[in-house]
Design a protein around this motif. Sequence first.
Motif, PDB file in Angstrom:
ATOM      1  N   THR A   1      -2.671   8.313   3.624  1.00 53.61           N
ATOM      2  CA  THR A   1      -0.543   7.523   3.269  1.00 53.61           C
ATOM      3  C   THR A   1      -0.790   6.462   2.189  1.00 53.61           C
ATOM      4  OG1 THR A   1       0.504   8.766   5.108  1.00 53.61           O
ATOM      5  CG2 THR A   1       1.230   6.532   3.882  1.00 53.61           C
ATOM      6  N   VAL A   2      -1.969   5.467   3.236  1.00 50.62           N
ATOM      7  CA  VAL A   2      -2.272   3.954   2.656  1.00 50.62           C
ATOM      8  C   VAL A   2      -3.131   3.967   1.040  1.00 50.62           C
ATOM      9  CG1 VAL A   2      -4.134   1.741   2.950  1.00 50.62           C
ATOM     10  CG2 VAL A   2      -2.415   2.776   4.679  1.00 50.62           C
ATOM     11  N   GLU A   3      -4.176   5.137   0.741  1.00 53.44           N
ATOM     12  CA  GLU A   3      -4.820   5.538   0.044  1.00 53.44           C
ATOM     13  C   GLU A   3      -4.155   6.479  -0.949  1.00 53.44           C
ATOM     14  OE1 GLU A   3      -7.676   8.108   1.164  1.00 53.44           O
ATOM     15  OE2 GLU A   3      -9.288   6.567   1.787  1.00 53.44           O
ATOM     16  N   LEU A   4      -2.816   7.054  -0.907  1.00 52.31           N
ATOM     17  CA  LEU A   4      -2.262   7.458  -2.037  1.00 52.31           C
ATOM     18  C   LEU A   4      -0.695   5.914  -2.632  1.00 52.31           C
ATOM     19  CD1 LEU A   4      -0.698   9.910  -3.381  1.00 52.31           C
ATOM     20  CD2 LEU A   4       0.618  10.016  -1.248  1.00 52.31           C
ATOM     21  N   LEU A   5      -1.120   5.564  -1.596  1.00 51.24           N
ATOM     22  CA  LEU A   5       0.230   4.332  -2.344  1.00 51.24           C
ATOM     23  C   LEU A   5      -0.784   3.404  -2.646  1.00 51.24           C
ATOM     24  CD1 LEU A   5       2.131   3.505   1.177  1.00 51.24           C
ATOM     25  CD2 LEU A   5       3.135   4.848  -0.623  1.00 51.24           C
ATOM     26  N   ALA A   6      -2.127   3.326  -3.122  1.00 53.99           N
ATOM     27  CA  ALA A   6      -2.906   2.333  -3.572  1.00 53.99           C
ATOM     28  C   ALA A   6      -2.643   2.824  -4.666  1.00 53.99           C
ATOM     29  CB  ALA A   6      -4.242   2.035  -3.145  1.00 53.99           C
TER      30      ALA A   6
ATOM     31  N   ASN B   1      -1.347   4.628  -6.580  1.00 55.70           N
ATOM     32  CA  ASN B   1       0.751   4.576  -6.633  1.00 55.70           C
ATOM     33  C   ASN B   1       0.496   2.965  -7.285  1.00 55.70           C
ATOM     34  OD1 ASN B   1       2.189   7.221  -7.766  1.00 55.70           O
ATOM     35  ND2 ASN B   1       0.399   7.218  -5.992  1.00 55.70           N
ATOM     36  N   GLY B   2      -0.016   2.265  -6.795  1.00 53.29           N
ATOM     37  CA  GLY B   2       0.366   0.970  -6.790  1.00 53.29           C
ATOM     38  C   GLY B   2       0.957  -0.085  -6.240  1.00 53.29           C
ATOM     39  N   LEU B   3       0.546   0.452  -4.913  1.00 48.22           N
ATOM     40  CA  LEU B   3       1.444  -0.281  -3.703  1.00 48.22           C
ATOM     41  C   LEU B   3       0.561  -0.790  -2.664  1.00 48.22           C
ATOM     42  CD1 LEU B   3       4.880   2.077  -3.625  1.00 48.22           C
ATOM     43  CD2 LEU B   3       4.338   0.012  -4.504  1.00 48.22           C
ATOM     44  N   GLN B   4      -0.151  -1.324  -2.589  1.00 51.20           N
ATOM     45  CA  GLN B   4      -1.456  -2.073  -1.227  1.00 51.20           C
ATOM     46  C   GLN B   4      -0.049  -2.524  -0.044  1.00 51.20           C
ATOM     47  OE1 GLN B   4      -4.418  -2.075  -2.411  1.00 51.20           O
ATOM     48  NE2 GLN B   4      -3.960  -1.371  -4.500  1.00 51.20           N
ATOM     49  N   CYS B   5      -0.815  -2.007   0.331  1.00 53.13           N
ATOM     50  CA  CYS B   5      -0.780  -1.810   1.857  1.00 53.13           C
ATOM     51  C   CYS B   5      -0.766  -3.475   2.672  1.00 53.13           C
ATOM     52  CB  CYS B   5      -0.658  -1.005   3.152  1.00 53.13           C
ATOM     53  SG  CYS B   5       0.278   0.570   2.754  1.00 53.13           S
ATOM     54  N   GLU B   6       0.005  -4.918   2.564  1.00 49.74           N
ATOM     55  CA  GLU B   6      -0.709  -6.260   3.354  1.00 49.74           C
ATOM     56  C   GLU B   6      -0.752  -5.430   4.528  1.00 49.74           C
ATOM     57  OE1 GLU B   6       2.094  -9.437   4.309  1.00 49.74           O
ATOM     58  OE2 GLU B   6       1.412  -9.400   1.588  1.00 49.74           O
ATOM     59  N   THR B   7       0.138  -4.987   4.847  1.00 52.81           N
ATOM     60  CA  THR B   7       0.304  -4.436   6.798  1.00 52.81           C
ATOM     61  C   THR B   7       0.101  -3.282   6.757  1.00 52.81           C
ATOM     62  OG1 THR B   7       1.176  -6.384   7.281  1.00 52.81           O
ATOM     63  CG2 THR B   7       1.344  -5.114   8.790  1.00 52.81           C
ATOM     64  N   VAL B   8      -0.968  -2.859   7.912  1.00 53.53           N
ATOM     65  CA  VAL B   8      -0.820  -1.093   8.246  1.00 53.53           C
ATOM     66  C   VAL B   8      -0.894  -1.476   9.832  1.00 53.53           C
ATOM     67  CG1 VAL B   8      -2.325   0.963   8.820  1.00 53.53           C
ATOM     68  CG2 VAL B   8      -2.290  -0.502   6.390  1.00 53.53           C
ATOM     69  N   ALA B   9       0.664  -1.477  10.787  1.00 53.53           N
ATOM     70  CA  ALA B   9       0.818  -1.871  12.228  1.00 53.53           C
ATOM     71  C   ALA B   9       0.810  -0.639  12.924  1.00 53.53           C
ATOM     72  CB  ALA B   9       1.722  -2.425  11.761  1.00 53.53           C
ATOM     73  N   GLY B  10       0.540  -0.846  13.970  1.00 50.19           N
ATOM     74  CA  GLY B  10       0.859   0.506  15.140  1.00 50.19           C
ATOM     75  C   GLY B  10       0.248  -0.229  16.045  1.00 50.19           C
ATOM     76  N   ALA B  11      -0.338   0.667  16.893  1.00 49.71           N
ATOM     77  CA  ALA B  11      -1.434   0.511  17.962  1.00 49.71           C
ATOM     78  C   ALA B  11      -0.639  -0.045  19.710  1.00 49.71           C
ATOM     79  CB  ALA B  11      -3.027  -0.356  17.843  1.00 49.71           C
TER      80      ALA B  11
END
Length: 373
Positions: free
Chosen positions: A205-210, A212-222
């Motif tokens: 998902t992070v790669e797909l967003l990137a 398409n020009g959308l960088q994930c500043e935060t990838v949260a969970g755990a």
Amino acid sequence: MNRPPAESGMPIGEVDTPSLVVELDAFEHNLQRMSELVSSAGVRLRAHAKTHKCAAIAKRQMALGAVGVCCQKVSEAEALVDAGVTNVLLSNQVVGTRKIHRLADLATRGHIAVCVDDAGNVVELSTAASAAAIELDVLVEIDVGAGRCGVEPGPAALTVAQQVAAAKGLRFAGIQAYHGSAQHIRDHGARGTAIADVVVKTQLTVELLAANGLQCETVAGAGTGSFEFEAASGVYNELQCGSYVFMDADYAQNLDAQGQYISQFQHSLFVLATVMSTAKPDRAVIDAGLKSMAFDSGLPTVREPAGADYSHPSDEHGRIDPGSSNVKLELGDRVQLIPGHCDPTVNLHDWLVAVRDGVVEEVWRVDARGALY
């Protein structure tokens, strides 16, 4: 709010019961240990405040490096912001006009972020943020296996993220990818396998967003049960552990890589109770029952006297059977219990009594107790 059950300097034997006691040496060990583990992994900790609902604890976590806290409800966040904790992620959806406007107002007093998984909710958040003249950070939640909130990873997440990025008053800040039930898979290898699947879905998902020009500043969970896997994934950069500060009886059943019960965090939260009846020679009745602790994760473990068993909970009572302890309890004796599930147990109490070497050092207010809306 009720009067505190204790005062600083008081021996633990004088604390009113039933009450929640925090053993400070174990508690401080847990905070320091998590701080070290997160730092060594090169990720951030955003400690989950639903565990303790207490600004005094949140501030201690942030003093040791946590970037802020997570809350689940707007009223929970309001209580902590009012008490001086001003960096909060609502790691949950906020739905309804009144709640959303309260959320927007809160964002005028601190750094507030929220999760979404619905296009209509994006519109509502945008409307409220624009009216309040604020910019609200938004994370798109994906369902990575918990079967609860979250859009499907991949294209569905991209669609919602694009809607967020295009919405006035909102800023796309990343994704939320939390698998709650995986936290309690006992076997270390099975737990790791479950999180490996989570990581794959999250990374795609992070790669797909990137792309398409959308960088994930935060990838949260755990969480407390799985954070070591997310921390080592190279995908997650913000962990949302909460229960590690107290380590309830349920989490203590998880196994580490050597097949031993997890020991890097210590039990620090106990329900202190008093023997109120010994009318029957084979049992003692204490003043802690269903209104004093949560039972959704099973009965509490008796810490003192070691080897005794807790049973027959009712609203205000519980029974202590000698078990292997061979201890005959007398009227007025104290019993310490390790609750099965710390989060809802804390929500039953107004105060946390912080004790060191058998003496009350501080009494902390449970600021967000009962904050459900």
